[in-house]
Design a protein around this motif. Structure first.
Motif, PDB file in Angstrom:
ATOM      1  N   ASN A 204       0.820  -1.216   0.000  1.00  0.00           N
ATOM      2  CA  ASN A 204       0.000   0.000   0.000  1.00  0.00           C
ATOM      3  C   ASN A 204       0.854   1.267   0.000  1.00  0.00           C
ATOM      4  O   ASN A 204       0.521   2.257  -0.658  1.00  0.00           O
ATOM      5  CB  ASN A 204      -0.948   0.001   1.192  1.00  0.00           C
ATOM      6  N   GLU A 205       1.973   1.224   0.737  1.00  0.00           N
ATOM      7  CA  GLU A 205       2.862   2.379   0.746  1.00  0.00           C
ATOM      8  C   GLU A 205       3.455   2.612  -0.641  1.00  0.00           C
ATOM      9  O   GLU A 205       3.595   3.755  -1.086  1.00  0.00           O
ATOM     10  CB  GLU A 205       3.974   2.183   1.777  1.00  0.00           C
ATOM     11  N   CYS A 206       3.824   1.521  -1.307  1.00  0.00           N
ATOM     12  CA  CYS A 206       4.350   1.627  -2.661  1.00  0.00           C
ATOM     13  C   CYS A 206       3.272   2.159  -3.604  1.00  0.00           C
ATOM     14  O   CYS A 206       3.529   3.037  -4.437  1.00  0.00           O
ATOM     15  CB  CYS A 206       4.863   0.269  -3.135  1.00  0.00           C
ATOM     16  N   LYS A 207       2.069   1.646  -3.449  1.00  0.00           N
ATOM     17  CA  LYS A 207       0.955   2.049  -4.305  1.00  0.00           C
ATOM     18  C   LYS A 207       0.652   3.541  -4.156  1.00  0.00           C
ATOM     19  O   LYS A 207       0.387   4.243  -5.139  1.00  0.00           O
ATOM     20  CB  LYS A 207      -0.289   1.228  -3.943  1.00  0.00           C
ATOM     21  N   GLU A 208       0.705   4.021  -2.932  1.00  0.00           N
ATOM     22  CA  GLU A 208       0.415   5.429  -2.663  1.00  0.00           C
ATOM     23  C   GLU A 208       1.439   6.357  -3.323  1.00  0.00           C
ATOM     24  O   GLU A 208       1.129   7.516  -3.628  1.00  0.00           O
ATOM     25  CB  GLU A 208       0.385   5.674  -1.158  1.00  0.00           C
ATOM     26  N   LEU A 209       2.637   5.845  -3.549  1.00  0.00           N
ATOM     27  CA  LEU A 209       3.682   6.640  -4.191  1.00  0.00           C
ATOM     28  C   LEU A 209       3.685   6.488  -5.705  1.00  0.00           C
ATOM     29  O   LEU A 209       4.524   7.066  -6.394  1.00  0.00           O
ATOM     30  CB  LEU A 209       5.050   6.239  -3.633  1.00  0.00           C
ATOM     31  N   GLY A 210       2.739   5.709  -6.209  1.00  0.00           N
ATOM     32  CA  GLY A 210       2.638   5.506  -7.657  1.00  0.00           C
ATOM     33  C   GLY A 210       2.679   4.057  -8.072  1.00  0.00           C
ATOM     34  O   GLY A 210       2.205   3.691  -9.145  1.00  0.00           O
ATOM     35  N   GLY A 211       3.285   3.205  -7.233  1.00  0.00           N
ATOM     36  CA  GLY A 211       3.296   1.763  -7.502  1.00  0.00           C
ATOM     37  C   GLY A 211       4.021   1.367  -8.772  1.00  0.00           C
ATOM     38  O   GLY A 211       3.692   0.352  -9.391  1.00  0.00           O
ATOM     39  N   ARG A 212       5.039   2.117  -9.142  1.00  0.00           N
ATOM     40  CA  ARG A 212       5.723   1.864 -10.411  1.00  0.00           C
ATOM     41  C   ARG A 212       6.256   0.441 -10.551  1.00  0.00           C
ATOM     42  O   ARG A 212       6.086  -0.183 -11.607  1.00  0.00           O
ATOM     43  CB  ARG A 212       6.865   2.881 -10.582  1.00  0.00           C
ATOM     44  N   PRO A 213       6.896  -0.146  -9.513  1.00  0.00           N
ATOM     45  CA  PRO A 213       7.465  -1.498  -9.713  1.00  0.00           C
ATOM     46  C   PRO A 213       6.438  -2.624  -9.619  1.00  0.00           C
ATOM     47  O   PRO A 213       6.738  -3.759  -9.988  1.00  0.00           O
ATOM     48  CB  PRO A 213       8.484  -1.623  -8.563  1.00  0.00           C
ATOM     49  N   ILE A 214       5.252  -2.330  -9.120  1.00  0.00           N
ATOM     50  CA  ILE A 214       4.272  -3.391  -8.862  1.00  0.00           C
ATOM     51  C   ILE A 214       3.730  -3.964 -10.167  1.00  0.00           C
ATOM     52  O   ILE A 214       3.286  -3.233 -11.039  1.00  0.00           O
ATOM     53  CB  ILE A 214       3.105  -2.867  -8.001  1.00  0.00           C
ATOM     54  N   THR A 215       3.768  -5.278 -10.271  1.00  0.00           N
ATOM     55  CA  THR A 215       3.231  -5.941 -11.455  1.00  0.00           C
ATOM     56  C   THR A 215       1.791  -6.381 -11.215  1.00  0.00           C
ATOM     57  O   THR A 215       1.375  -6.595 -10.072  1.00  0.00           O
ATOM     58  CB  THR A 215       4.069  -7.183 -11.816  1.00  0.00           C
ATOM     59  N   LYS A 216       1.078  -6.528 -12.297  1.00  0.00           N
ATOM     60  CA  LYS A 216      -0.305  -7.001 -12.215  1.00  0.00           C
ATOM     61  C   LYS A 216      -0.353  -8.385 -11.573  1.00  0.00           C
ATOM     62  O   LYS A 216      -1.231  -8.673 -10.753  1.00  0.00           O
ATOM     63  CB  LYS A 216      -0.916  -7.054 -13.617  1.00  0.00           C
ATOM     64  N   GLU A 217       0.627  -9.222 -11.937  1.00  0.00           N
ATOM     65  CA  GLU A 217       0.663 -10.590 -11.411  1.00  0.00           C
ATOM     66  C   GLU A 217       0.854 -10.606  -9.892  1.00  0.00           C
ATOM     67  O   GLU A 217       0.262 -11.429  -9.202  1.00  0.00           O
ATOM     68  CB  GLU A 217       1.785 -11.378 -12.091  1.00  0.00           C
ATOM     69  N   TYR A 218       1.701  -9.689  -9.406  1.00  0.00           N
ATOM     70  CA  TYR A 218       1.920  -9.650  -7.964  1.00  0.00           C
ATOM     71  C   TYR A 218       0.663  -9.200  -7.231  1.00  0.00           C
ATOM     72  O   TYR A 218       0.293  -9.764  -6.199  1.00  0.00           O
ATOM     73  CB  TYR A 218       3.088  -8.740  -7.596  1.00  0.00           C
TER      74      TYR A 218
END
Length: 228
Positions: A204-218
């Motif tokens: 959620n912290e990553c997502k709030e900052l834009g979530g650039r590295p997060i993959t759909k699969e993850y």
């Protein structure tokens, strides 16, 4: 929860696998091409090579203004080539960055990333440690060093490796809590350990900052395995 899937999720956004040269080919070429070795292999350069180095230094100093800024510019170019899977050009740029500023810890971050991409984690770790000697509080290097430990954990399933990984991630996080690469990987680490609360926290912290590295699969795997 399968570790091989998690491994892909954890590292796919950071490393450029599928490089254009094999590691055995790289090492063979490096026997006669000093530009493929960190710090040019500490080789004694010819008069012509030294003159070329000085020309390069002056060119980038005019462009960037200071040795540090010029070095950082070349580090960025190096990572750009790394992500394009052109590891040879990436190494050329990292070496040029070192030439401009041997005290720039990010040069060794780049050197480490090259070896990591080839799966030579021992050499990668050595370069990360060299960078941390220059700046023990480099969030980027600490995160990538943690990634080495996490890679070892994927193979060893050793709590020692996992704890080393998470401790380095935590230190990186304490230095820069907005490093999205760190946040994503911390989430994935806790996901592997089935610690859903922390997996969601850093996700959620990553997502709030834009979530650039997060993959759909993850996102799908986390949602499926860590229902809230």
């Amino acid at each position: 929860m399968k570790y091989n899937i998690t491994f892909i999720l954890l590292f796919i956004t950071t490393l450029a696998f599928g490089q254009q040269i094999t590691y055995s080919g790289w090492k063979e070429e490096a026997k006669t091409e000093i530009r493929l070795l960190p710090k040019y292999g500490n080789a004694i350069k010819t008069k012509e090579q030294k003159a070329s180095d000085q020309e390069l230094i002056q060119t980038y100093l005019k462009q960037a203004g200071t040795n540090r800024k010029a070095s950082e510019l070349l580090v960025k170019l190096g990572f750009d080539y790394l992500y394009k899977q052109d590891l040879k050009t990436a190494m050329y740029r990292f070496n040029q960055a070192w030439l401009l500023d041997p005290t720039n810890e990010n040069v060794f971050w780049g050197f480490g990333a090259i070896y990591f991409s080839f799966g030579d984690f021992e050499s990668g770790m050595y370069q990360y440690d060299e960078g941390l000697k220059l700046n023990p509080n480099s969030s980027n290097i600490l995160t990538d060093k943690a990634t080495v430990y996490m890679t070892r954990f994927m193979k060893s399933n050793s709590d020692k490796d996992f704890n080393l990984a998470i401790n380095h991630f935590k230190k990186s996080y304490s230095i820069d809590s907005k490093n999205q690469n760190t946040l994503f990987k911390m989430s994935a680490c806790y996901f592997v350990k089935k610690d859903c609360d922390n997996a969601w926290k850093y996700y959620n912290e990553c997502k709030e900052l834009g979530g650039r590295p997060i993959t759909k699969e993850y996102t799908e795997a986390l949602t499926r395995s860590c229902k809230r």
